[in-house]
Design a protein around this motif. Structure first.
Motif, PDB file in Angstrom:
ATOM      1  N   THR A  15      40.065  36.581  45.469  1.00 57.19           N
ATOM      2  CA  THR A  15      39.782  36.027  47.392  1.00 57.19           C
ATOM      3  C   THR A  15      38.480  36.407  48.130  1.00 57.19           C
ATOM      4  OG1 THR A  15      41.979  35.496  47.704  1.00 57.19           O
ATOM      5  CG2 THR A  15      40.441  35.805  49.710  1.00 57.19           C
ATOM      6  N   GLN A  57      50.508  40.012  29.242  1.00 55.01           N
ATOM      7  CA  GLN A  57      50.808  40.740  28.928  1.00 55.01           C
ATOM      8  C   GLN A  57      48.485  40.595  28.422  1.00 55.01           C
ATOM      9  OE1 GLN A  57      52.498  43.288  27.206  1.00 55.01           O
ATOM     10  NE2 GLN A  57      53.870  42.464  26.807  1.00 55.01           N
ATOM     11  N   ARG A 123      50.211  31.247  46.171  1.00 53.31           N
ATOM     12  CA  ARG A 123      49.127  30.708  45.397  1.00 53.31           C
ATOM     13  C   ARG A 123      48.463  29.681  45.076  1.00 53.31           C
ATOM     14  NH1 ARG A 123      45.786  34.947  41.623  1.00 53.31           N
ATOM     15  NH2 ARG A 123      48.532  35.800  40.891  1.00 53.31           N
ATOM     16  N   ARG A 167      53.330  41.438  33.733  1.00 56.16           N
ATOM     17  CA  ARG A 167      51.777  41.851  34.850  1.00 56.16           C
ATOM     18  C   ARG A 167      52.243  43.122  35.805  1.00 56.16           C
ATOM     19  NH1 ARG A 167      50.553  37.144  37.661  1.00 56.16           N
ATOM     20  NH2 ARG A 167      48.502  37.547  37.853  1.00 56.16           N
TER      21      ARG A 167
END
Ligand code: AP5
Ligand code: ZN
Length: 217
Positions: A15, A57, A123, A167
Motif C-alpha cells: 500500500t 513458505q 484485502r 506466513r
C-alpha cells in the motif's frame, strides 16, 4: 534513492510502496508481485513457486536472488528503487551486501499481529497491477473493481486464515532477524551502512504515508 521496506505480512508495504514510488519516481521491486505474475504466466519459476507460496513458505534464496539480480539490470533501476518483500532472509541480505548495492534507508513498518489478521482478511487486489485495497479501510471507488482499470479485484491465494498464520510464523523465524541485522549495521557507523528508520504502521493509510515521508527526509 534505494530503500528497503521491512515489515510482516499485511503491514502495508505494498500500500505504501504505491505512494513512495510515485513520490521519489523510482520503481517498486516487489518479489511477491513478480512471483505472482510468474505463477499466472505459468513460467518455470511460477510453476516452482506456486505450491511454496500457497503453503505460506518462502521461495528458495537462490531463485529470489537471481530474480532480483536480473531485475536490477533493467534501465529503470539506474536512479534507485524500492524493495518491497526483499530481502526476507539473512542469505538474501548478504547477497545484496556482497553485490555492493548501497542502500540509503531501511524502513521498518511495525504492526501488531492482531491488526494484521484484520487487514489481511479484508484485502482485495488487482492482479495485473498489484494495487491493493481493503473492503473497510481502503475501499475501491466501485465495490470489487480496480479504481484505474475497472477490472475485477480478487482474493490472494495465500490469504486463507491458516496460510496467513503460517506466513506470520515464517516471518518471525526467517525475516524478523533482519531487523537486528540492519539496525546493528546502521548503528556501527560504517560508510556503506544504510540509515535505519522504524515507524508505527498503526493509523490511517494517509497518516502512515506522512510518517514515511518524514522518516525519509
Ligand atoms: P509478499 O507478496 O511479499 O507478501 P507479504 O510480505 O506476506 O506481505 P503482504 O503483501 O501480505 O502485505 P503488505 O505488507 O504488502 O500489506 P498490504 O499493503 O497488501 O509475498 C508473498 C509470498 O511470496 C511469500 O509468502 C513467499 O512465498 C513469496 N516471496 C515473496 N518475496 C520473497 C522473498 N524475498 N523470498 C522468498 N519468498 C518470497 O496491506 C494489507 C491489507 O491491509 C490491504 O488490504 C490494505 O488495503 C490494508 N491496509 C494497508 N494499510 C492500512 C492501514 N493503515 N489501515 C488499515 N488497513 C490497511
Ligand atoms: Zn505486499
Amino acid at each position: 534513492m534505494r530503500i528497503i521496506l521491512l515489515g510482516p505480512p499485511g503491514a502495508g508495504k505494498g500500500t505504501q510502496a504505491a505512494f513512495i514510488k510515485e513520490h521519489f519516481a523510482i520503481p517498486q521491486i516487489s518479489t511477491g508481485d513478480m512471483l505472482r505474475a510468474a505463477v499466472k504466466a505459468g513460467t518455470p519459476l511460477g510453476i516452482e513457486a506456486k505450491s511454496v507460496m500457497e503453503a505460506g513458505q518462502l521461495v528458495s534464496d537462490a531463485l529470489i536472488i537471481n530474480l532480483v539480480k536480473e531485475r536490477l539490470t533493467e534501465s529503470d533501476c539506474q536512479q534507485g528503487y524500492l524493495f518491497d518483500g526483499f530481502p526476507r532472509t539473512i542469505p538474501q541480505a548478504d547477497a545484496l551486501k556482497d553485490a555492493a548495492v548501497s542502500i540509503g534507508f531501511v524502513l521498518e513498518i511495525d504492526v501488531p499481529a492482531e491488526e494484521i489478521v484484520t487487514r489481511i482478511s479484508g484485502r482485495r487486489v488487482h492482479e495485473a497491477s498489484g494495487r491493493v485495497y481493503h473492503t473497510t479501510f481502503n475501499p475501491p471507488k466501485v465495490e470489487g473493481k480496480d479504481d484505474v482499470t475497472g477490472e475485477d479485484l480478487i482474493l490472494r491465494e495465500d490469504d486463507k486464515e491458516e496460510t496467513v498464520r503460517k506466513r506470520l510464523d515464517v516471518y518471525q523465524q526467517q525475516t524478523r532477524p533482519l531487523i537486528d541485522y540492519y539496525s546493528a549495521w546502521a548503528a556501527n557507523g560504517s560508510q556503506d551502512a544504510p540509515q535505519y528508520r522504524k515507524i508505527s504502521g498503526l493509523g490511517s493509510v494517509d497518516e502512515i504515508r506522512q510518517r514515511i515521508l518524514d522518516a525519509l527526509k
